[in-house]
Design a protein around this motif. Structure first.
Motif, PDB file in Angstrom:
ATOM      1  N   ILE A 484       0.848  -1.190   0.000  1.00 46.55           N
ATOM      2  CA  ILE A 484       0.000   0.000   0.000  1.00 46.55           C
ATOM      3  C   ILE A 484       0.883   1.238   0.000  1.00 46.55           C
ATOM      4  O   ILE A 484       1.726   1.399   0.882  1.00 46.55           O
ATOM      5  CB  ILE A 484      -0.910   0.031   1.250  1.00 46.55           C
ATOM      6  CG1 ILE A 484      -1.847  -1.168   1.234  1.00 46.55           C
ATOM      7  CG2 ILE A 484      -1.705   1.323   1.294  1.00 46.55           C
ATOM      8  CD1 ILE A 484      -2.747  -1.264   2.437  1.00 46.55           C
ATOM      9  N   LEU A 485       0.697   2.065  -0.988  1.00 46.04           N
ATOM     10  CA  LEU A 485       1.436   3.322  -1.024  1.00 46.04           C
ATOM     11  C   LEU A 485       0.414   4.451  -1.000  1.00 46.04           C
ATOM     12  O   LEU A 485      -0.305   4.665  -1.976  1.00 46.04           O
ATOM     13  CB  LEU A 485       2.290   3.400  -2.296  1.00 46.04           C
ATOM     14  CG  LEU A 485       3.320   2.287  -2.494  1.00 46.04           C
ATOM     15  CD1 LEU A 485       4.084   2.500  -3.786  1.00 46.04           C
ATOM     16  CD2 LEU A 485       4.288   2.237  -1.311  1.00 46.04           C
ATOM     17  N   ASP A 486       0.306   5.099   0.160  1.00 37.31           N
ATOM     18  CA  ASP A 486      -0.683   6.176   0.288  1.00 37.31           C
ATOM     19  C   ASP A 486       0.003   7.506   0.021  1.00 37.31           C
ATOM     20  O   ASP A 486       0.698   8.039   0.884  1.00 37.31           O
ATOM     21  CB  ASP A 486      -1.314   6.150   1.688  1.00 37.31           C
ATOM     22  CG  ASP A 486      -2.486   7.123   1.791  1.00 37.31           C
ATOM     23  OD1 ASP A 486      -2.698   7.904   0.836  1.00 37.31           O
ATOM     24  OD2 ASP A 486      -3.196   7.099   2.816  1.00 37.31           O
ATOM     25  N   ASP A 487      -0.165   8.006  -1.166  1.00 42.21           N
ATOM     26  CA  ASP A 487       0.418   9.296  -1.544  1.00 42.21           C
ATOM     27  C   ASP A 487       1.924   9.294  -1.332  1.00 42.21           C
ATOM     28  O   ASP A 487       2.500  10.277  -0.871  1.00 42.21           O
ATOM     29  CB  ASP A 487      -0.222  10.403  -0.691  1.00 42.21           C
ATOM     30  CG  ASP A 487      -0.333  11.700  -1.478  1.00 42.21           C
ATOM     31  OD1 ASP A 487      -0.087  11.679  -2.686  1.00 42.21           O
ATOM     32  OD2 ASP A 487      -0.654  12.729  -0.854  1.00 42.21           O
ATOM     33  N   SER A 488       2.550   8.152  -1.667  1.00 36.16           N
ATOM     34  CA  SER A 488       3.965   7.990  -1.314  1.00 36.16           C
ATOM     35  C   SER A 488       4.915   8.336  -2.437  1.00 36.16           C
ATOM     36  O   SER A 488       6.123   8.234  -2.270  1.00 36.16           O
ATOM     37  CB  SER A 488       4.233   6.547  -0.908  1.00 36.16           C
ATOM     38  OG  SER A 488       3.340   6.166   0.060  1.00 36.16           O
ATOM     39  N   SER A 489       4.373   8.701  -3.572  1.00 33.64           N
ATOM     40  CA  SER A 489       5.302   9.044  -4.650  1.00 33.64           C
ATOM     41  C   SER A 489       5.092  10.475  -5.115  1.00 33.64           C
ATOM     42  O   SER A 489       5.590  10.874  -6.151  1.00 33.64           O
ATOM     43  CB  SER A 489       5.151   8.051  -5.813  1.00 33.64           C
ATOM     44  OG  SER A 489       3.802   7.983  -6.209  1.00 33.64           O
ATOM     45  N   SER A 490       4.348  11.248  -4.274  1.00 34.87           N
ATOM     46  CA  SER A 490       4.026  12.619  -4.689  1.00 34.87           C
ATOM     47  C   SER A 490       5.264  13.499  -4.822  1.00 34.87           C
ATOM     48  O   SER A 490       5.280  14.426  -5.626  1.00 34.87           O
ATOM     49  CB  SER A 490       3.061  13.241  -3.685  1.00 34.87           C
ATOM     50  OG  SER A 490       3.623  13.172  -2.409  1.00 34.87           O
ATOM     51  N   ALA A 491       6.305  13.177  -4.012  1.00 38.60           N
ATOM     52  CA  ALA A 491       7.491  14.030  -4.069  1.00 38.60           C
ATOM     53  C   ALA A 491       8.533  13.502  -5.061  1.00 38.60           C
ATOM     54  O   ALA A 491       9.624  14.052  -5.168  1.00 38.60           O
ATOM     55  CB  ALA A 491       8.106  14.153  -2.675  1.00 38.60           C
ATOM     56  N   LEU A 492       8.188  12.411  -5.781  1.00 39.92           N
ATOM     57  CA  LEU A 492       9.132  11.890  -6.778  1.00 39.92           C
ATOM     58  C   LEU A 492       8.912  12.631  -8.096  1.00 39.92           C
ATOM     59  O   LEU A 492       7.782  12.921  -8.465  1.00 39.92           O
ATOM     60  CB  LEU A 492       8.910  10.389  -7.004  1.00 39.92           C
ATOM     61  CG  LEU A 492       9.012   9.459  -5.796  1.00 39.92           C
ATOM     62  CD1 LEU A 492       8.963   8.010  -6.263  1.00 39.92           C
ATOM     63  CD2 LEU A 492      10.306   9.706  -5.030  1.00 39.92           C
ATOM     64  N   ASP A 493       9.999  12.894  -8.800  1.00 37.46           N
ATOM     65  CA  ASP A 493       9.813  13.520 -10.106  1.00 37.46           C
ATOM     66  C   ASP A 493       9.225  12.481 -11.066  1.00 37.46           C
ATOM     67  O   ASP A 493       9.256  11.278 -10.785  1.00 37.46           O
ATOM     68  CB  ASP A 493      11.147  14.088 -10.610  1.00 37.46           C
ATOM     69  CG  ASP A 493      12.197  13.008 -10.687  1.00 37.46           C
ATOM     70  OD1 ASP A 493      12.160  12.242 -11.661  1.00 37.46           O
ATOM     71  OD2 ASP A 493      13.024  12.900  -9.748  1.00 37.46           O
ATOM     72  N   TYR A 494       8.689  12.942 -12.159  1.00 41.98           N
ATOM     73  CA  TYR A 494       7.976  12.036 -13.067  1.00 41.98           C
ATOM     74  C   TYR A 494       8.851  10.869 -13.526  1.00 41.98           C
ATOM     75  O   TYR A 494       8.395   9.723 -13.583  1.00 41.98           O
ATOM     76  CB  TYR A 494       7.466  12.813 -14.287  1.00 41.98           C
ATOM     77  CG  TYR A 494       6.196  13.576 -13.975  1.00 41.98           C
ATOM     78  CD1 TYR A 494       4.977  12.914 -13.925  1.00 41.98           C
ATOM     79  CD2 TYR A 494       6.217  14.948 -13.742  1.00 41.98           C
ATOM     80  CE1 TYR A 494       3.810  13.596 -13.635  1.00 41.98           C
ATOM     81  CE2 TYR A 494       5.061  15.644 -13.460  1.00 41.98           C
ATOM     82  CZ  TYR A 494       3.855  14.963 -13.407  1.00 41.98           C
ATOM     83  OH  TYR A 494       2.694  15.647 -13.117  1.00 41.98           O
ATOM     84  N   ALA A 495      10.118  11.159 -13.871  1.00 41.88           N
ATOM     85  CA  ALA A 495      10.993  10.107 -14.405  1.00 41.88           C
ATOM     86  C   ALA A 495      11.230   9.029 -13.358  1.00 41.88           C
ATOM     87  O   ALA A 495      11.143   7.827 -13.635  1.00 41.88           O
ATOM     88  CB  ALA A 495      12.318  10.723 -14.845  1.00 41.88           C
ATOM     89  N   THR A 496      11.504   9.460 -12.107  1.00 40.06           N
ATOM     90  CA  THR A 496      11.761   8.503 -11.027  1.00 40.06           C
ATOM     91  C   THR A 496      10.507   7.689 -10.741  1.00 40.06           C
ATOM     92  O   THR A 496      10.559   6.475 -10.551  1.00 40.06           O
ATOM     93  CB  THR A 496      12.194   9.252  -9.749  1.00 40.06           C
ATOM     94  OG1 THR A 496      13.249  10.131 -10.089  1.00 40.06           O
ATOM     95  CG2 THR A 496      12.652   8.297  -8.668  1.00 40.06           C
ATOM     96  N   ASP A 497       9.359   8.377 -10.737  1.00 35.46           N
ATOM     97  CA  ASP A 497       8.084   7.709 -10.476  1.00 35.46           C
ATOM     98  C   ASP A 497       7.848   6.611 -11.525  1.00 35.46           C
ATOM     99  O   ASP A 497       7.460   5.482 -11.203  1.00 35.46           O
ATOM    100  CB  ASP A 497       6.963   8.765 -10.524  1.00 35.46           C
ATOM    101  CG  ASP A 497       5.659   8.236  -9.928  1.00 35.46           C
ATOM    102  OD1 ASP A 497       5.699   7.175  -9.283  1.00 35.46           O
ATOM    103  OD2 ASP A 497       4.607   8.878 -10.117  1.00 35.46           O
TER     104      ASP A 497
END
Ligand SMILES: Nc1ncnc2c1ncn2[C@@H]1O[C@H](COP(=O)(O)OP(=O)(O)OP(=O)(O)O)[C@@H](O)[C@H]1O
Ligand SMILES: [Mg+2]
Length: 571
Positions: A484-497
């Motif tokens: 479960i990732l709850d809003d856990s990639s919001s601070a990743l840039d698009y490429a990293t995401d």
């Protein structure tokens, strides 16, 4: 209070020895004025040096018994009160860890913190002081009065007349000041809470240049606290001078009565000593009274947490095996019973599939995750994992299935490895694999010591995106059945995401994934996407289906178009 006092049971040996030594010490102290009287009245007039020396020697022995009796008894009181506070805190902390989310909501985090810190300290003070003075003071008062009567009844009556007078003064003053001290304690809690908030949120305070505002607010609290303390202490500070005045008047009365009745100087001197002993014991009793009132209020607050029912409520619900890993059927839920926070949630997910959840702030995304992990029980409908209702699982068994990175999750002030491992004894390979998939390996290698790099408190020496990558790695590291990732990639840039999503699909194919996101790009490839609005599903399907059928989804997509283009450029 009985539950708290039961914590003294394992230390009953130390308590009993402490009380015996206190008793011996106090009795020895009471005999000193008698011996003095004998020396002055009998031995000195008879010019009998031997008797003076023997009595002096006995006085010395008694003084040492009193001294060492008190020292050892005080040590034993520290052992037993310290030990019981340790046990009480341990149980309180364990209990706090097992409290359900709704119990934590009800009790409040700041209040739980103060029960663990200041309240347990007040209980410690109550037990320690009572063991130290609770026996000593009554023995000195009672014994003093009895011995005084054996010397001279008329002088003893003067003394007896003073005792209730001092008692009344102390009683009135204590009665007035105890509630004031409670007020001080409450203000202290407010001050600590304000301090905690400010220190934790120091960056927000700085960013909004609210230093002066916060300082003034704090200053107000401190001033109010000082005013309350002043008021309480002003009243309390009357007790000593008033009691001393009564004592001095009593002493004059003893001397006058002694002179009138022709008492010997040794007897008068012994009485003067009993006066001082009794008065000090009464003042000590007042202090115990204050400490006991405060401590018993704190014990009550602690016991109310200890009494919370944290037993697991495992329901006997038969399985409904239908091939789904996760299934929500008609699930509704409300945090406080007023209005639904989730309503009629219905979806099913097969093993290895990905669920994307998107929706406005407060639409119920995290709530859905909370229900799946059984932090709260659904009000209506069923939630099943592997065909079994989540309420039919043992908590351990259920939670072991998950790897989670919550919204605003925390990292500890320890090494990267310890943060990812989190006490699960994972192998280096597992940690490495998780760091790699979470796109954290590269930046961890640049840190001094790599995975042994020490994070600051709340990982303040990492960037927001770096923190999120470590949180994702922690969630992945034990190869969970459900991620479960709850809003856990919001601070990743698009490429990293994008790289992270690819790695996730490749390295953890059997893991069923639930990804709560604000960005469509993070969930676009999910097998199922739920669009939530005000606790209801207003769109359900794959990306293409939603782009066709769900206006809300189309709106979000349109608003994020700029970002999407960037993402495609980088994918
Ligand atoms: N512990 C709680 N007690 C009472 N109400 C709560 C609690 N947690 C959340 N709520 C309420 O439930 C609703 C849904 O909250 P939830 O946290 O699920 O939203 P969310 O979709 O995750 O929002 P966000 O995108 O901001 O994280 C909100 O109205 C919120 O105020
Ligand atoms: Mg949320």
């Amino acid at each position: 209070m009985t539950k708290t006092l039961a914590y003294l049971k394992p230390y009953r040996g130390a308590v009993a020895w402490g009380l015996i030594l206190k008793f011996l010490g106090s009795v020895a102290e009471l005999f000193l004025p008698l011996l003095l009287e004998y020396i002055i009245n009998e031995a000195v007039p008879a010019a009998d040096m031997n008797r003076v020396l023997i009595c002096g020697g006995i006085m010395l022995v008694f003084a040492f018994i009193a001294l060492f009796g008190n020292i050892f008894a005080n040590r034993l009181s520290v052992t037993s009160s310290g030990g019981m506070t340790h046990d009480l805190r341990y149980d309180l902390f364990s209990k706090t860890c097992y409290l359900s989310s709704s119990q934590v909501d009800r009790l409040g985090v700041p209040s739980l913190i103060s029960r663990l810190t200041s309240d347990s300290y007040y209980v410690n003070q109550m037990v320690a002081r009572t063991l130290r003075l609770g026996v000593r003071a009554p023995i000195l008062i009672l014994g003093g009065i009895i011995l005084a009567f054996t010397r001279d009844w008329a002088l003893a009556l003067v003394l007896l007349a003073c005792v209730p007078l001092v008692g009344i003064i102390i009683f009135i003053i204590t009665k007035k000041s105890v509630p004031l001290y409670f007020g001080v304690q409450k203000k202290q809690d407010d001050m600590v809470r304000d301090m905690q908030e400010n220190v934790t949120g120091v960056r927000v305070v700085k960013a909004l240049t609210k230093e002066e505002y916060e300082s003034e607010k704090f200053d107000g609290l401190v001033k109010e606290l000082a005013a309350r303390e002043f008021k309480a202490n002003k009243i309390m500070s009357l007790s000593n001078p008033l009691a001393t005045l009564v004592l001095n008047l009593g002493l004059v009365a003893v001397i006058v009565t002694g002179a009138l009745r022709g008492n010997l100087p040794g007897t008068v001197l012994a009485f003067l000593q009993y006066f001082v002993i009794i008065l000090n014991a009464m003042i000590a009793l007042t202090k115990i009274f204050v400490v006991i009132s405060r401590g018993s209020a704190s014990a009550g607050r602690i016991e109310s947490v200890l009494r919370e029912d944290t037993s697991e409520k495992i329901l006997d619900i038969s399985d409904e095996k239908n091939g789904y890993k996760i299934e929500f059927s008609n699930v509704s839920f409300s945090y406080n019973g007023v209005g639904d926070n989730l309503k009629d949630i219905d979806f099913a997910l097969k093993e290895g599939e990905t669920l994307g959840i998107i929706g406005a702030t407060g639409s119920g995304k995290s709530t859905l995750v909370n229900l799946l992990m059984r932090f709260y029980d659904a009000g209506g409908g069923n939630i099943r994992i592997d065909g079994r209702d989540v309420r039919a699982y043992k908590n351990d068994e259920l939670r072991k299935k998950f790897g989670v990175a919550f919204q605003n999750d925390f990292l500890m002030a320890s090494t990267v490895r310890e943060n990812v491992d989190y006490g699960r004894g994972l192998s280096d390979e597992e940690i490495e694999k998780a760091l790699k998939a979470a796109q954290a390996e590269e930046f961890v290698q640049t840190l001094e010591g790599g995975v042994d790099y020490n994070l600051a408190q709340k990982a303040n020496n990492l960037s927001g995106g770096q923190k999120q990558r470590l949180l994702i790695a922690r969630a992945l590291a034990a190869s969970p059945e459900i991620l479960i990732l709850d809003d856990s990639s919001s601070a990743l840039d698009y490429a990293t995401d994008a790289a992270f999503r690819k790695a996730l699909a490749k390295d953890y194919p059997d893991c069923t994934k639930i990804i709560v996101a604000q960005r469509i790009s993070s969930i676009k490839n999910a097998d199922l996407i739920l669009v939530l609005d005000d606790g209801r599903v207003i769109g359900k399907g794959r990306h293409e289906e939603l782009m066709r059928d769900c206006d809300e989804y189309k709106l979000i997509y349109a608003a994020q178009m700029g970002g999407e283009k960037d993402a495609r450029a980088q994918d």
